[in-house]
Design an enzyme around this catalytic site. Structure first.
Site, PDB file in Angstrom:
ATOM      1  N   GLU A  25      11.559 -27.968  -9.380  1.00 51.67           N
ATOM      2  CA  GLU A  25      12.839 -27.871  -8.655  1.00 51.67           C
ATOM      3  C   GLU A  25      12.881 -26.485  -8.048  1.00 51.67           C
ATOM      4  O   GLU A  25      12.901 -25.492  -8.785  1.00 51.67           O
ATOM      5  CB  GLU A  25      14.020 -28.056  -9.605  1.00 51.67           C
ATOM      6  CG  GLU A  25      14.148 -29.444 -10.182  1.00 51.67           C
ATOM      7  CD  GLU A  25      14.507 -30.489  -9.161  1.00 51.67           C
ATOM      8  OE1 GLU A  25      14.936 -30.132  -8.046  1.00 51.67           O
ATOM      9  OE2 GLU A  25      14.328 -31.675  -9.469  1.00 51.67           O
TER      10      GLU A  25
ATOM     11  N   LYS B 278      11.086 -21.359 -22.051  1.00 49.00           N
ATOM     12  CA  LYS B 278      10.937 -19.954 -21.637  1.00 49.00           C
ATOM     13  C   LYS B 278      12.024 -19.703 -20.597  1.00 49.00           C
ATOM     14  O   LYS B 278      11.855 -20.005 -19.425  1.00 49.00           O
ATOM     15  CB  LYS B 278       9.540 -19.729 -21.040  1.00 49.00           C
ATOM     16  CG  LYS B 278       9.023 -18.304 -21.133  1.00 49.00           C
ATOM     17  CD  LYS B 278       9.869 -17.253 -20.441  1.00 49.00           C
ATOM     18  CE  LYS B 278       9.691 -17.195 -18.953  1.00 49.00           C
ATOM     19  NZ  LYS B 278      10.671 -16.306 -18.293  1.00 49.00           N
TER      20      LYS B 278
HETATM   21  P1  NAD Z   1      11.581 -17.337 -10.218  1.00 49.13           P
HETATM   22  O1  NAD Z   1      10.669 -18.326  -9.603  1.00 49.13           O
HETATM   23  O2  NAD Z   1      11.326 -15.903  -9.976  1.00 49.13           O
HETATM   24  O3  NAD Z   1      11.588 -17.504 -11.810  1.00 49.13           O
HETATM   25  C1  NAD Z   1      11.895 -18.733 -12.431  1.00 49.13           C
HETATM   26  C2  NAD Z   1      11.298 -18.749 -13.831  1.00 49.13           C
HETATM   27  O4  NAD Z   1       9.868 -18.751 -13.720  1.00 49.13           O
HETATM   28  C3  NAD Z   1      11.648 -17.533 -14.695  1.00 49.13           C
HETATM   29  O5  NAD Z   1      11.838 -17.952 -16.024  1.00 49.13           O
HETATM   30  C4  NAD Z   1      10.393 -16.671 -14.589  1.00 49.13           C
HETATM   31  O6  NAD Z   1      10.214 -15.819 -15.690  1.00 49.13           O
HETATM   32  C5  NAD Z   1       9.316 -17.729 -14.550  1.00 49.13           C
HETATM   33  N1  NAD Z   1       8.046 -17.299 -13.943  1.00 49.13           N
HETATM   34  C6  NAD Z   1       7.829 -16.303 -13.043  1.00 49.13           C
HETATM   35  N2  NAD Z   1       6.524 -16.214 -12.758  1.00 49.13           N
HETATM   36  C7  NAD Z   1       5.888 -17.177 -13.474  1.00 49.13           C
HETATM   37  C8  NAD Z   1       4.527 -17.607 -13.582  1.00 49.13           C
HETATM   38  N3  NAD Z   1       3.554 -17.008 -12.908  1.00 49.13           N
HETATM   39  N4  NAD Z   1       4.259 -18.646 -14.393  1.00 49.13           N
HETATM   40  C9  NAD Z   1       5.225 -19.275 -15.079  1.00 49.13           C
HETATM   41  N5  NAD Z   1       6.527 -18.909 -15.027  1.00 49.13           N
HETATM   42  C10 NAD Z   1       6.858 -17.876 -14.226  1.00 49.13           C
HETATM   43  O7  NAD Z   1      13.044 -17.762  -9.763  1.00 49.13           O
HETATM   44  P2  NAD Z   1      14.431 -17.051 -10.095  1.00 49.13           P
HETATM   45  O8  NAD Z   1      14.533 -15.806  -9.282  1.00 49.13           O
HETATM   46  O9  NAD Z   1      14.661 -16.955 -11.559  1.00 49.13           O
HETATM   47  O10 NAD Z   1      15.467 -18.145  -9.547  1.00 49.13           O
HETATM   48  C11 NAD Z   1      15.785 -18.257  -8.204  1.00 49.13           C
HETATM   49  C12 NAD Z   1      15.069 -19.411  -7.546  1.00 49.13           C
HETATM   50  O11 NAD Z   1      15.300 -20.603  -8.290  1.00 49.13           O
HETATM   51  C13 NAD Z   1      15.575 -19.692  -6.165  1.00 49.13           C
HETATM   52  O12 NAD Z   1      14.505 -19.952  -5.300  1.00 49.13           O
HETATM   53  C14 NAD Z   1      16.427 -20.937  -6.343  1.00 49.13           C
HETATM   54  O13 NAD Z   1      16.569 -21.721  -5.197  1.00 49.13           O
HETATM   55  C15 NAD Z   1      15.691 -21.640  -7.424  1.00 49.13           C
HETATM   56  N6  NAD Z   1      16.553 -22.603  -8.119  1.00 49.13           N
HETATM   57  C16 NAD Z   1      16.329 -23.940  -7.906  1.00 49.13           C
HETATM   58  C17 NAD Z   1      17.124 -24.894  -8.512  1.00 49.13           C
HETATM   59  C18 NAD Z   1      16.866 -26.364  -8.294  1.00 49.13           C
HETATM   60  O14 NAD Z   1      17.252 -27.143  -9.144  1.00 49.13           O
HETATM   61  N7  NAD Z   1      16.252 -26.777  -7.213  1.00 49.13           N
HETATM   62  C19 NAD Z   1      18.174 -24.487  -9.341  1.00 49.13           C
HETATM   63  C20 NAD Z   1      18.388 -23.123  -9.522  1.00 49.13           C
HETATM   64  C21 NAD Z   1      17.555 -22.191  -8.908  1.00 49.13           C
END
Ligand code: NAD
Length: 493
Positions: A249, A174
């Protein structure tokens, strides 16, 4: 507008509800890149059931054969790198050079994991009893639910899919709703490379509607999530009840420490790349810079001078250095943090505002922003902003620098600039992060080293390298007794 589909059980299909959402270019919101299925629980269920069915066959395919498919996928990525990179820049804004790097990372991971098909090493060892043989082998887990963010829209799905596949798992991906096209391309390439029907499934959609049902699905044995801390926490809670294996992550508040003996030109260059690369939208972005007071003024002046000269714009223009933020909500978040920083008493040295001249009026551009004289406890120095904002924190000495560096809830990446080998090694020992750099900024991980963070950046697992295999496989310990009699461990000594 082009209509894209989900990939379930080897077929490209619409969502059952037929709803779609648009994928928009953040550098120019007049440009949609296509409509994607807005999937819901019923689509996720179909995908999980296809993956679960396919698992019975895929787990028996010899790993070197699985590796051959990954190798072909890597070759296809190589052949189409430029085209895929351009599409990525259009869908999420990072400059073309960085988009090429993102595709390269997916390719590196595919080649690396293809090679693992002929390794997947376990152990052979001794037994405490005579005529007995002992070994451990890796066994696959089953169907994996993979949930990814938009900032590395091809690399992060590949980080999860390639090790999961080589270990013999099937999956439902997803991808993020803000960058579904790159994941779509990756799945298309895996199909073309020969992944059997049902092994890889792709379900587009929003977090609550498609992500949450995937996490909860009974058929899913392991979940790998990359994203924000609040969503990671929800995912963890959803997995806890059924004890699903879970890799998280999450965010970072990564630090560069600049000591008084550092090569300042190198440190400034590293800080510019670490803070403003990918418009600061990297989990490993260098968002705090702790600078020894003896070089603080000079460092901050040089950094501001460089930040002000960065060229913003559409990442397809090769002269552009900083692309847009991903969407309007992120623009508002960044602006809100700038206001907060001002209110907290930090000194705004440059940037701090939206940029909307000319063509940029149609995109989500924000000026590279430097805050000086920050206190370590300020919210702008504690919370992940995920934008082109960096906080400068003066320090008196090495020990204080370490204290400030570790004084955050995150623990992803850290760096130190120094020419003193003792300080470098002490920092490597003392910085509480999963990734550490010396004389380089906090970004730039390579696929054959473990990737992940401590504290609230993760939950103890690592991606990439052979560490990823530990997540996507289960150890099976095997004892073979060839003595022709009952031998009892710990008793027949
Ligand atoms: P996000 O948490 O908003 O979304 C990430 C994913 O989770 C998306 O696919 C989203 O649709 C899904 N999602 C959202 N709500 C959900 C739920 N309730 N249940 C299951 N899935 C759900 O994050 P984002 O805005 O897409 O990305 C930014 C964040 O990601 C930042 O905090 C960044 O630091 C982190 N990030 C971490 C790494 C790492 O490897 N540590 C790498 C890249 C980004």
């Amino acid at each position: 507008m082009e209509i894209f589909k989900n990939f379930i059980d080897g077929e490209w299909v619409d969502s059952l509800g037929k709803d779609v959402f648009e994928n928009i270019n953040p550098a120019d919101t007049r440009e949609p890149l296509g409509a994607f299925p807005r999937s819901r629980a019923e689509d996720v269920e179909a995908a999980v059931s296809a993956a679960t069915k396919a698992y019975t066959r895929w787990r028996l395919v010899p790993p070197p054969k699985r590796g051959e498919i990954l190798w072909r996928a890597a070759e296809l990525l190589r052949a189409r790198k430029e085209e895929l990179a351009r599409e990525m820049t259009r869908e999420m804004g990072k400059v073309l050079e960085e988009a090429r790097g993102d595709v390269q990372e997916a390719m590196d991971m595919a080649f690396y994991m293809a090679g693992e098909g002929r390794r997947l090493f376990g152990q052979t060892t001794t037994s405490e009893l005579p005529n007995k043989f002992c070994m451990s082998v890796r066994a696959p887990l089953g169907t994996c639910g993979l949930i990814t963010p938009w900032n590395f829209p091809m690399a992060i799905p590949a980080w999860k899919m390639m090790p999961a596949l080589i270990c013999g798992n099937t999956m439902v991906l997803k991808p993020a709703e803000d960058a579904p096209l790159s994941a779509w391309h990756l799945v298309k390439i895996l199909e073309e490379a020969g992944v059997p029907r049902g092994v890889v499934n792709l379900v587009h959609g929003f977090g609550e509607e498609a992500g949450a049902p995937l996490v909860r699905a009974e058929g899913v044995k392991a979940v790998s999530f990359t994203g924000s801390v609040p969503v990671g926490r929800e995912v963890a809670q959803a997995c806890a009840g059924s004890f699903k294996r879970l890799c998280l992550e999450m965010g970072g508040k990564n630090v560069i420490v600049v000591m008084d003996d550092a090569r300042l030109d190198l440190a400034v260059e590293g800080a510019v790349w670490g803070a403003f690369g990918t418009t600061g939208q990297r989990c490993t972005a260098s968002s705090r810079i702790v600078v020894h007071k003896a070089v603080y003024r000079e460092f901050s002046e040089r950094l501001v001078e460089r930040a002000q000269r960065l060229k913003l714009g559409n990442g397809l223009d090769p002269t552009v250095q900083v692309g847009p933020l991903i969407n309007e909500a992120q623009l508002r978040t960044v602006a809100r943090y700038v206001e907060m920083g001002r209110a907290e008493g930090a000194q705004l040295l440059c940037g701090g505002h939206r940029v909307s001249d000319g063509e940029k009026a149609h995109g989500w551009f924000f000026a590279p922003t430097v805050f000086g004289d920050c206190q370590p406890s300020m919210r702008i120095a504690q919370e992940e902003i995920f934008g082109p904002v960096v906080t400068l924190i003066p320090c008196d000495d090495f020990d204080q620098a370490m204290e400030i560096a570790n004084h955050v809830v995150y623990g992803l990446s850290s760096a130190i600039y120094t020419r003193d080998v003792n300080k470098a090694f002490r920092a490597l020992r003392d910085m509480e992060t999963g990734i550490c750099y010396v004389n380089a900024p906090t970004i730039g991980a390579e696929t054959h080293l473990p990737f992940g963070g401590t504290k609230q950046s993760g939950n103890g697992h690592r991606e990439a390298s052979t560490a990823a295999l530990d997540f996507y496989s289960e150890w099976k310990s095997i004892y073979i007794d060839y003595s022709d009699r009952l031998q009892r461990a710990q008793i027949d000594t």
